[in-house]
Write a protein that holds these residues in place. Sequence first.
Motif, PDB file in Angstrom:
ATOM      1  N   LEU A 145      -8.306  -4.337   7.530  1.00 20.52           N
ATOM      2  CA  LEU A 145      -8.013  -5.024   8.791  1.00 20.52           C
ATOM      3  C   LEU A 145      -7.691  -4.066   9.928  1.00 20.52           C
ATOM      4  CD1 LEU A 145      -5.955  -8.065   7.446  1.00 20.52           C
ATOM      5  CD2 LEU A 145      -8.423  -7.871   7.842  1.00 20.52           C
ATOM      6  N   ALA A 146      -7.215  -2.861   9.607  1.00 22.33           N
ATOM      7  CA  ALA A 146      -6.956  -1.882  10.664  1.00 22.33           C
ATOM      8  C   ALA A 146      -8.246  -1.524  11.400  1.00 22.33           C
ATOM      9  CB  ALA A 146      -6.318  -0.630  10.075  1.00 22.33           C
ATOM     10  N   ASN A 147      -9.377  -1.608  10.698  1.00 25.71           N
ATOM     11  CA  ASN A 147     -10.672  -1.329  11.327  1.00 25.71           C
ATOM     12  C   ASN A 147     -11.070  -2.406  12.323  1.00 25.71           C
ATOM     13  OD1 ASN A 147     -10.809   0.896   9.656  1.00 25.71           O
ATOM     14  ND2 ASN A 147     -12.142  -0.092   8.142  1.00 25.71           N
ATOM     15  N   TYR A 148     -10.361  -3.522  12.292  1.00 25.51           N
ATOM     16  CA  TYR A 148     -10.691  -4.646  13.163  1.00 25.51           C
ATOM     17  C   TYR A 148      -9.543  -4.946  14.123  1.00 25.51           C
ATOM     18  CZ  TYR A 148     -14.604  -5.002  10.055  1.00 25.51           C
ATOM     19  OH  TYR A 148     -15.750  -4.707   9.337  1.00 25.51           O
ATOM     20  N   GLY A 149      -8.768  -3.915  14.425  1.00 31.77           N
ATOM     21  CA  GLY A 149      -7.789  -4.002  15.502  1.00 31.77           C
ATOM     22  C   GLY A 149      -6.376  -4.365  15.103  1.00 31.77           C
ATOM     23  N   LEU A 150      -6.105  -4.561  13.815  1.00 31.31           N
ATOM     24  CA  LEU A 150      -4.755  -4.966  13.420  1.00 31.31           C
ATOM     25  C   LEU A 150      -3.840  -3.755  13.321  1.00 31.31           C
ATOM     26  CD1 LEU A 150      -2.779  -7.159  12.489  1.00 31.31           C
ATOM     27  CD2 LEU A 150      -3.536  -6.731  10.138  1.00 31.31           C
ATOM     28  N   GLU A 151      -2.722  -3.830  14.033  1.00 30.83           N
ATOM     29  CA  GLU A 151      -1.696  -2.791  13.965  1.00 30.83           C
ATOM     30  C   GLU A 151      -0.360  -3.466  13.648  1.00 30.83           C
ATOM     31  OE1 GLU A 151       0.428   0.544  16.863  1.00 30.83           O
ATOM     32  OE2 GLU A 151      -1.556  -0.244  17.373  1.00 30.83           O
ATOM     33  N   TRP A 152       0.346  -2.936  12.657  1.00 31.34           N
ATOM     34  CA  TRP A 152       1.614  -3.522  12.242  1.00 31.34           C
ATOM     35  C   TRP A 152       2.782  -2.822  12.932  1.00 31.34           C
ATOM     36  CZ3 TRP A 152       1.874  -7.945   9.607  1.00 31.34           C
ATOM     37  CH2 TRP A 152       0.778  -8.330   8.824  1.00 31.34           C
ATOM     38  N   ILE A 153       3.765  -3.626  13.335  1.00 30.00           N
ATOM     39  CA  ILE A 153       5.010  -3.120  13.903  1.00 30.00           C
ATOM     40  C   ILE A 153       6.116  -3.289  12.864  1.00 30.00           C
ATOM     41  CG2 ILE A 153       6.763  -3.445  15.685  1.00 30.00           C
ATOM     42  CD1 ILE A 153       4.239  -2.371  16.881  1.00 30.00           C
ATOM     43  N   GLY A 181       1.186  -7.193  19.412  1.00 25.91           N
ATOM     44  CA  GLY A 181       0.507  -8.038  20.385  1.00 25.91           C
ATOM     45  C   GLY A 181       0.510  -9.507  20.072  1.00 25.91           C
ATOM     46  N   GLY A 182       0.954  -9.891  18.880  1.00 20.13           N
ATOM     47  CA  GLY A 182       1.012 -11.305  18.534  1.00 20.13           C
ATOM     48  C   GLY A 182       0.374 -11.616  17.198  1.00 20.13           C
ATOM     49  N   ALA A 183       0.854 -12.693  16.567  1.00 19.23           N
ATOM     50  CA  ALA A 183       0.318 -13.101  15.273  1.00 19.23           C
ATOM     51  C   ALA A 183      -1.168 -13.437  15.352  1.00 19.23           C
ATOM     52  CB  ALA A 183       1.102 -14.307  14.742  1.00 19.23           C
ATOM     53  N   GLN A 184      -1.637 -13.830  16.553  1.00 16.13           N
ATOM     54  CA  GLN A 184      -3.058 -14.115  16.727  1.00 16.13           C
ATOM     55  C   GLN A 184      -3.923 -12.915  16.361  1.00 16.13           C
ATOM     56  OE1 GLN A 184      -4.328 -17.269  18.144  1.00 16.13           O
ATOM     57  NE2 GLN A 184      -6.130 -16.431  17.101  1.00 16.13           N
TER      58      GLN A 184
END
Length: 478
Positions: free
Chosen positions: A76-84, A216-219
Motif C-alpha cells: 500500500l505504500a506504493n499507492y500513497g499510504l503513509e502511516w502516522i 491525511g485522513g482515513a480515506q
Amino acid sequence: MPENFDVIITGSGSNGISAAIYLQQKGIKTAIFEQASTPGGATRTEELSLPGFKHDVGSAILPMGYASPFFRNLPLANYGLEWIFPDIPYAHPFADGSAHAAYQDIDKTAAQLGRDENAYRDLFTPLVENWNKLENDLLGPLGIPAHPIDFLKFGLKAIPSARMLVNHYFKEEKTKVFFYGSAAHSTLPLTNIASASFGLVLTTMAHRYGWPFPKGGAQNFTNALLEYYKSLGGTLVLERNITHLEELPQAEAYMFDLTPKQLLNIKGLDFPGLYRSRMSNYNYGAGVFKIDWALNEPIPFTNDKCKLAGTVHLGFSQKEIEDSEAFIHKKNMTDTPYVLVAQHSNFDNSRAPDGKYTAWAYCHVPNGSIKDYTKIIEDQIERAAPGFKETILARSTMNTVQLQQWNPNLVGGDINGGRQDITQLFTRPIVSLSPYSTPDPRAYICSSSTPPGGGVHGMCGFNAAKKVVQDHFKDIKV
C-alpha cells in the motif's frame, strides 16, 4: 464494462475491498458495486466543520488496519499510504491531573502502575510475544486453532468479563480504569463475559504495533487499497444502490459487505423462511454520538501524556465507565459517559490549515438515539482539559440516525456491525459451521457481521473470499 465477472462484491467497506483484492490476486475477475458516491464504507474523510479541516467521518485510528495479517502484506505504500505513529498510542487521564500512557514499550508502561507493575507485565508480555501464533485464529471463524496451547492461554484471560479480569490482576484503581479504556471499545457492559477480550487485543496491538493512522485522513487508506485493487484489474462502480440481484452483472458468486438488515432487503436471493427468521433476529449493539471539531489550538490537556497520545480515553473511575457502558443497553445514559477522543492534527499537519487543529470524539449511546450529547461529551473533555471549549472554532455532530443515513451498515449507530457479546462473537450472523455462506449457494456475506467482527482489518472479507474460492474455484489454492 464487461457484462460477466467471476465474483461481484456489493459494498466498498474495508471488508468488501479486502475480499475483492484477495480474489483478484488469485486471478478471479471481480467488480465492486457501491451505493455511495465515495467508496470506503465507514473509512472516509470529509471537510465536515470548516474548509480545510479534514475529519474522519467514521473510523479514525486504524491499529488493526496496520496490524491486519492481510493488509500488512499489501504494497500500500506504493499507492500513497503513509502511516502516522503518535508518540503514545493512547492515554487515560484521571481526576487528579495524572494520567497513564500506553507506550509501545511494555516496561515503560508498567513502570507507571505502582503495585500493578509486575502484574501488567506478566499479563501482556506473553500476548505480545506470541501474537503471531494467535492472530489468524482470533481474526477468523471458530475452528481448531493452529497453536492450541497459546490459544487456550489467551482464552482463559479473554473469556472473563473486564471487571473480573481487572479485579483479579490489579490492585490499583487507576490501573483498572486504564484497562477499561481499551476494553470499553467493545460497547459491551464491562460485566459481560468476554468483554475482557477487547481490552487484551487492543492493548496488545498498542504494544506490538502502536495505534497509527493514515496521513491525511482515513480515506487515504481506502484510496490506497482501491488503487492496488485496480492495478490487479479490479473494477469499481459507484452510485449503484443494489436492491435486486438482477441489477448486478452475471457472476459465479456474489459477496455482500452488508449487515443482515441490508442483505435481507435485497430481492432475488434464494433464502428460505427459517434463514430469514434467524437473520432477522440478529442483534445490533449500542450506537455512538460523534463530534468533529475545528480547533484554534490543540486540546489543552492538563497532563502532557495526553497531549502526546493519538487517542485519549475518558472515564474517571471504574464505576463511572461501568455505569456508562451498562446504562446504554437499558436505553439510558449517564452524565459522565466513557468518551473516546482522537487528535490527529497534533501529529499530522495535513489535517488542518496552518496553526489550526482538528479533534474527533464519540460516546456510546442507546441504539437509535437521536438525543444531542454534545454538551455531555465536551464537559467530559473539559474535566481533563480545562479551557477546551474556548478552542472550538466549529463543530459537526452526527447522532445514530444520521450515521446510518450516511452509511446504512451503521444500523442504529452501531459501528461494529452487530453486538459483539459472547453469543455473537464467533457465531455471527447466525450459528453456522460456515458463517460467510448463506442458503443460496451463490451468495456470501463478508461484512463485520461475520467473524471476527468490527474494526478496519479486512479479515471478514478475506475469510469470506477464501470460502468463495473453496466453493466455486476448486482448482485454485486458497
